[in-house]
Enzyme design. Structure first.
Site, PDB file in Angstrom:
ATOM      1  CG  ASP A   1      -1.633   1.320   1.383  1.00 20.27           C
ATOM      2  OD1 ASP A   1      -2.385   1.589   0.513  1.00 20.27           O
ATOM      3  OD2 ASP A   1      -1.576   1.963   2.538  1.00 20.27           O
TER       4      ASP A   1
ATOM      5  CG  ASP B   1      -2.087   7.202   0.286  1.00 18.36           C
ATOM      6  OD1 ASP B   1      -1.068   7.509  -0.476  1.00 18.36           O
ATOM      7  OD2 ASP B   1      -3.177   7.668  -0.057  1.00 18.36           O
TER       8      ASP B   1
END
Length: 301
Positions: free
Chosen positions: A56, A58
């Site tokens: 991922d 963010d």
């Protein structure tokens, strides 16, 4: 630096995943992927690439939200109006403060974001993404997490970013970091401009799990031998899809799930934990004010 091959579509029908060296996927091509390495394994080589790592972006790979910096750049370049900025920021802030993912709220945020770039040229967006990655995102990359990605590469594993951010932005970031590629949200393109509609769905929640499963089928990866990294309980479907899940800077719910499943937890955040966990909501609340300030400053110049 290798050329980025984006699989953005000019219609609602997804184009094939950009692969290297003429490799042919025997399943439905994944519309969300970007491959940034030169060359591709042939079918006889796939057995030597059994696993991958999925990151991922963010608050996992970087501090903050990548789309915030893209929106800020769009405001600087005059693409967003004050009303656009405040409307989008309000929906984003409401979603963050409530802390619950209602499908209707996600759809509203998605529709708002797409409407903001409808008619915007794709070439300009890609150039803007390069600017944002180099100036705003690269300095916010978490060095320990980047080293983790590099170790997977050194072990001859593929490394993919998996994010709800636009695939153009994710692809540039993957290229800058020397990763295999990226899965991201793809906006529909016609005549070189965005239409305001999506190809497929937002790369978020269950869609991430579906995306990596499709990618694994295309590239001969064994998900039971793969690793996934995330900060958010929103990514639990992806984390549960792989053989090894690792929580990075986890939110409260993911931290609880990590304890329950015995997943490793890596926390690189600074300051008091209460402040850390409040950061996503505070960031969302500040998006409108920050972008509106930039918009007003541009009006005065």
């Amino acid at each position: 630096m290798s050329e980025i091959e984006a699989s953005s579509s000019a219609s609602a029908t997804p184009r094939s995943t950009a692969v290297r060296g003429g490799g042919v996927a025997r399943t439905q091509p994944n519309p969300h992927s970007v491959v940034v390495e030169p060359g591709a394994p042939g079918e006889d080589e796939l057995a030597h690439i059994p696993s991958a790592a999925f990151f991922d972006v963010d608050n996992t790979l970087m501090h903050g939200a990548s789309t915030y910096y893209l929106a800020r750049a769009l405001a600087r370049h005059g693409v967003l109006s004050g009303r656009d900025i405040l409307g989008f920021a309000w929906k984003q802030a409401r979603f963050k403060f409530q802390g619950v993912e209602h499908h209707g709220h996600i759809s509203q945020i998605k529709s708002s974001a797409l409407e903001l770039v409808a008619g915007y040229p794709v070439d300009e967006m890609r150039a803007l993404c390069e600017e944002v990655v180099d100036r705003d995102i690269s300095p916010r990359i978490l060095a320990p997490v980047r080293r983790l990605a590099e170790r997977h590469l050194e072990a001859d594993q593929e490394v993919w970013l998996v994010t709800a951010s636009p695939v153009e932005l994710a692809g540039v970031l993957a290229a800058r970091l020397g990763l295999t590629g990226a899965l991201g949200t793809i906006a529909e393109i016609e005549n070189g401009c965005y239409t305001g509609r999506l190809v497929g769905d937002l790369m978020h929640g269950p869609a991430k799990a579906e995306g990596i499963a499709q990618l694994a089928a295309e590239r001969g990866l064994d998900l039971s031998q793969c690793t996934a990294y995330s900060d958010s309980a929103n990514d639990l479907p992806m984390l549960r899809k792989v053989g090894r899940a690792i929580a990075v800077n986890p939110d409260t719910r993911l931290a609880r799930q990590a304890r329950h499943h015995g997943w490793p937890v890596l926390d690189y955040r600074r300051g008091r934990r209460a402040a850390k966990l409040a950061l996503p909501a505070a960031t969302a609340a500040g998006v409108g004010a920050g972008l509106l300030y930039l918009y007003k400053s541009r009006e005065r110049d």
